[in-house]
Design a protein around this motif. Structure first.
Motif, PDB file in Angstrom:
ATOM      1  N   PRO A 276      46.820  13.407  51.663  1.00  0.00           N
ATOM      2  CA  PRO A 276      45.144  13.076  52.106  1.00  0.00           C
ATOM      3  C   PRO A 276      44.269  13.591  51.259  1.00  0.00           C
ATOM      4  CG  PRO A 276      45.900  14.859  53.439  1.00  0.00           C
ATOM      5  CD  PRO A 276      47.090  14.512  52.611  1.00  0.00           C
ATOM      6  N   GLY A 277      44.458  14.386  50.405  1.00  0.00           N
ATOM      7  CA  GLY A 277      43.754  15.171  49.152  1.00  0.00           C
ATOM      8  C   GLY A 277      42.644  15.867  49.984  1.00  0.00           C
ATOM      9  N   ILE A 278      41.323  15.947  49.496  1.00  0.00           N
ATOM     10  CA  ILE A 278      40.208  16.715  49.770  1.00  0.00           C
ATOM     11  C   ILE A 278      39.844  16.234  51.410  1.00  0.00           C
ATOM     12  CG2 ILE A 278      37.880  17.315  49.317  1.00  0.00           C
ATOM     13  CD1 ILE A 278      38.977  17.265  46.269  1.00  0.00           C
ATOM     14  N   GLN A 279      40.135  14.963  51.734  1.00  0.00           N
ATOM     15  CA  GLN A 279      39.720  14.370  52.882  1.00  0.00           C
ATOM     16  C   GLN A 279      40.302  15.147  54.043  1.00  0.00           C
ATOM     17  OE1 GLN A 279      40.107  10.396  50.695  1.00  0.00           O
ATOM     18  NE2 GLN A 279      39.361   9.917  52.925  1.00  0.00           N
ATOM     19  N   ALA A 280      41.239  15.849  53.792  1.00  0.00           N
ATOM     20  CA  ALA A 280      41.850  16.672  55.047  1.00  0.00           C
ATOM     21  C   ALA A 280      41.048  18.002  55.258  1.00  0.00           C
ATOM     22  CB  ALA A 280      43.264  16.954  54.666  1.00  0.00           C
ATOM     23  N   GLU A 281      40.133  18.338  54.397  1.00  0.00           N
ATOM     24  CA  GLU A 281      39.265  19.700  54.454  1.00  0.00           C
ATOM     25  C   GLU A 281      38.348  19.271  55.307  1.00  0.00           C
ATOM     26  OE1 GLU A 281      37.765  22.947  54.533  1.00  0.00           O
ATOM     27  OE2 GLU A 281      39.700  22.635  53.329  1.00  0.00           O
ATOM     28  N   PRO A 282      38.330  20.463  56.657  1.00  0.00           N
ATOM     29  CA  PRO A 282      37.257  20.114  57.424  1.00  0.00           C
ATOM     30  C   PRO A 282      35.838  20.604  57.239  1.00  0.00           C
ATOM     31  CG  PRO A 282      38.778  21.871  58.269  1.00  0.00           C
ATOM     32  CD  PRO A 282      39.345  21.239  56.976  1.00  0.00           C
ATOM     33  N   ASP A 283      35.732  21.414  56.179  1.00  0.00           N
ATOM     34  CA  ASP A 283      34.703  21.975  55.962  1.00  0.00           C
ATOM     35  C   ASP A 283      34.008  21.153  54.610  1.00  0.00           C
ATOM     36  OD1 ASP A 283      32.488  24.392  56.080  1.00  0.00           O
ATOM     37  OD2 ASP A 283      33.115  24.419  53.898  1.00  0.00           O
TER      38      ASP A 283
ATOM     39  N   THR B 178      38.422  10.043  56.816  1.00  0.00           N
ATOM     40  CA  THR B 178      37.954  11.603  56.419  1.00  0.00           C
ATOM     41  C   THR B 178      37.485  11.988  57.792  1.00  0.00           C
ATOM     42  OG1 THR B 178      37.032  10.504  54.260  1.00  0.00           O
ATOM     43  CG2 THR B 178      36.290  12.823  55.048  1.00  0.00           C
ATOM     44  N   GLN B 179      38.271  12.846  58.197  1.00  0.00           N
ATOM     45  CA  GLN B 179      37.861  13.534  59.515  1.00  0.00           C
ATOM     46  C   GLN B 179      37.756  12.528  60.522  1.00  0.00           C
ATOM     47  OE1 GLN B 179      38.582  16.869  59.711  1.00  0.00           O
ATOM     48  NE2 GLN B 179      39.259  16.294  57.696  1.00  0.00           N
ATOM     49  N   GLY B 180      38.525  11.397  60.599  1.00  0.00           N
ATOM     50  CA  GLY B 180      38.336  10.109  61.437  1.00  0.00           C
ATOM     51  C   GLY B 180      37.345   9.044  61.240  1.00  0.00           C
ATOM     52  N   ARG B 181      36.527   9.216  60.290  1.00  0.00           N
ATOM     53  CA  ARG B 181      35.407   8.330  59.858  1.00  0.00           C
ATOM     54  C   ARG B 181      35.881   7.458  58.768  1.00  0.00           C
ATOM     55  NH1 ARG B 181      29.775  10.874  58.324  1.00  0.00           N
ATOM     56  NH2 ARG B 181      31.015  12.042  56.887  1.00  0.00           N
ATOM     57  N   TYR B 182      35.751   5.991  58.910  1.00  0.00           N
ATOM     58  CA  TYR B 182      36.189   5.113  57.877  1.00  0.00           C
ATOM     59  C   TYR B 182      34.936   4.577  56.980  1.00  0.00           C
ATOM     60  CZ  TYR B 182      40.194   5.157  61.014  1.00  0.00           C
ATOM     61  OH  TYR B 182      41.161   5.370  61.821  1.00  0.00           O
ATOM     62  N   LEU B 183      35.380   4.074  55.972  1.00  0.00           N
ATOM     63  CA  LEU B 183      34.502   3.528  54.759  1.00  0.00           C
ATOM     64  C   LEU B 183      33.374   2.596  55.274  1.00  0.00           C
ATOM     65  CD1 LEU B 183      36.712   3.306  51.866  1.00  0.00           C
ATOM     66  CD2 LEU B 183      34.941   4.871  52.331  1.00  0.00           C
TER      67      LEU B 183
ATOM     68  N   ASP C  94      45.377   9.169  65.098  1.00  0.00           N
ATOM     69  CA  ASP C  94      46.370   9.423  66.166  1.00  0.00           C
ATOM     70  C   ASP C  94      47.500   8.542  65.948  1.00  0.00           C
ATOM     71  OD1 ASP C  94      45.287   7.079  66.586  1.00  0.00           O
ATOM     72  OD2 ASP C  94      43.917   7.804  68.177  1.00  0.00           O
ATOM     73  N   THR C  95      48.547   8.432  67.194  1.00  0.00           N
ATOM     74  CA  THR C  95      49.547   7.514  67.074  1.00  0.00           C
ATOM     75  C   THR C  95      49.321   6.589  67.996  1.00  0.00           C
ATOM     76  OG1 THR C  95      51.182   9.224  66.395  1.00  0.00           O
ATOM     77  CG2 THR C  95      52.093   7.301  67.328  1.00  0.00           C
ATOM     78  N   PRO C  96      49.230   5.297  67.427  1.00  0.00           N
ATOM     79  CA  PRO C  96      48.953   4.102  68.442  1.00  0.00           C
ATOM     80  C   PRO C  96      50.168   4.020  69.551  1.00  0.00           C
ATOM     81  CG  PRO C  96      48.755   3.109  66.085  1.00  0.00           C
ATOM     82  CD  PRO C  96      49.334   5.038  65.957  1.00  0.00           C
ATOM     83  N   HIS C  97      49.691   3.623  70.596  1.00  0.00           N
ATOM     84  CA  HIS C  97      50.786   3.805  71.690  1.00  0.00           C
ATOM     85  C   HIS C  97      51.908   2.987  71.482  1.00  0.00           C
ATOM     86  CE1 HIS C  97      51.982   3.904  75.842  1.00  0.00           C
ATOM     87  NE2 HIS C  97      52.308   2.637  76.163  1.00  0.00           N
ATOM     88  N   VAL C  98      51.752   1.675  70.781  1.00  0.00           N
ATOM     89  CA  VAL C  98      52.930   0.997  70.673  1.00  0.00           C
ATOM     90  C   VAL C  98      54.077   1.616  69.701  1.00  0.00           C
ATOM     91  CG1 VAL C  98      52.124  -0.217  68.231  1.00  0.00           C
ATOM     92  CG2 VAL C  98      53.651  -1.429  69.856  1.00  0.00           C
ATOM     93  N   LEU C  99      53.601   2.724  68.941  1.00  0.00           N
ATOM     94  CA  LEU C  99      54.517   3.503  68.101  1.00  0.00           C
ATOM     95  C   LEU C  99      55.180   4.609  68.642  1.00  0.00           C
ATOM     96  CD1 LEU C  99      52.879   3.296  64.694  1.00  0.00           C
ATOM     97  CD2 LEU C  99      54.595   1.730  65.577  1.00  0.00           C
ATOM     98  N   GLU C 100      54.562   5.073  69.873  1.00  0.00           N
ATOM     99  CA  GLU C 100      55.201   6.210  70.689  1.00  0.00           C
ATOM    100  C   GLU C 100      56.580   6.045  70.889  1.00  0.00           C
ATOM    101  OE1 GLU C 100      53.644   8.889  71.341  1.00  0.00           O
ATOM    102  OE2 GLU C 100      51.548   8.651  71.290  1.00  0.00           O
TER     103      GLU C 100
END
Length: 319
Positions: free
Chosen positions: A64-71, A133-138, A166-172
């Motif tokens: 996920p590259g730098i997008q995984a960084e929370p800060d 990016t931390q749950g935010r889409y483009l 997260d994991t969609p319910h259909v894939l649980e």
């Protein structure tokens, strides 16, 4: 025939930790081998390119590259460092490599500035974005500043998958479906449709979006999208181009990365046109020689083969 690959991954020792979550979706031996190759920028990679007949790789930081960084501040600093490193590798091998910038999307204004610096000062050819990016889409309003910069510079954003929020319910209960096997494709296609219905391409009509893996199945469903849009409750959404397919045919460019099959390629040619399809290998997760052999032998015209192999990349990226 010159061949340019647009989805060609790498990582640095400092950034390996961000990709640890991806290890769980791969067989351990395959992940170890891919991880080793990701760290190799110019040694074995160049040898493998020569053997496969791949002239140029457009390098991009692995998900996920730098997008995984929370800060956000840390993300800005690391994006600068990795883009500088990438530009240095390209400068040493200008005939073999080009690159997509990594963006610190945690700070949209800083990301737009880094995109401008990467293109104008470093000579990179756009940017690659790894899913959210931390749950935010483009399509988020705060990221319009990045789209404005990309459109103004005339460079594409390459949307690449990563692990979902997260994991969609259909894939649980079915972890085998999580990742590139299935969920990454459906999530990335949904991300693209968020851009269409979220008005990104109405706000920035000449923005260019690159999408790998033969378009994440979107070329296959254009007629269905238009038909159901005419029928659907639109919830107040209006499209300046009227039909969803009009945006995908205008703003979307796809690569063959990770899909070495004639059937989806022929579908994409009919759906999007040969001007909108480019080549990619998905190195090191797919075999480079298999990808180039597929390109050489695919049942398409020689004119279309040349467009896919290099002409479209040269035009779109200014190579």
């Amino acid at each position: 025939m010159r061949t340019i690959g647009l989805e060609e991954h790498f990582v640095t020792p400092e950034l390996v930790g961000y990709g640890a979550g991806s290890a769980s979706i791969a067989q351990p031996d395959r992940w170890r081998e891919a991880s080793r190759k990701l760290l190799d920028l110019t040694g074995e990679r160049l040898t493998e390119m020569d053997a496969a007949g791949l002239d140029v790789q457009v390098l991009s930081l692995n998900a996920p590259g730098i997008q995984a960084e929370p800060d956000a501040a840390t993300a800005v600093a690391k994006a600068t460092q990795v883009n500088d490193l990438l530009a240095g590798v390209i400068a040493e091998h200008p005939d073999r490599f080009a690159g997509f910038a990594a963006l610190p999307l945690q700070d949209p204004k800083a990301a737009a500035k880094e995109l401008e610096r990467s293109v104008r000062e470093l000579g990179l050819r756009g940017a690659l974005v790894n899913a959210h990016t931390q749950g935010r889409y483009l399509d988020h309003p705060e990221l319009r500043v990045v789209w404005e910069m990309a459109e103004g510079l005339g460079v594409p954003l390459y949307l690449h998958p990563a692990n979902g929020v997260d994991t969609p319910h259909v894939l649980e209960g079915h972890p085998e479906l999580i990742g590139p096997m299935w969920s990454w494709g459906t999530e990335t296609a949904s991300h693209v449709l968020r851009l269409v219905f979220g008005g990104v391409f109405d706000d920035f009509p000449e923005a260019k979006l690159l999408l790998g893996h033969m378009g994440e199945a979107l070329p296959y469903v254009l007629w269905r999208l238009d038909s159901r849009w005419d029928f659907h409750n639109r919830h107040g959404v209006e499209l300046a181009r009227e039909k969803p397919s009009a945006y995908l045919r205008h703003n979307l460019y796809i690569t063959t990365s990770g899909v070495c099959s004639a059937a989806p390629l022929l579908c994409a040619l009919l759906a999007l046109g040969s001007e909108h399809i480019l080549f990619g290998t998905d190195h090191p997760f797919e075999d480079m020689a298999t990808a180039t052999e597929f390109l050489r032998t695919a049942p398409v015209s020689e004119a279309d083969r040349a467009k896919i192999a290099h002409l479209n990349a040269e035009r779109l990226l200014g190579l």
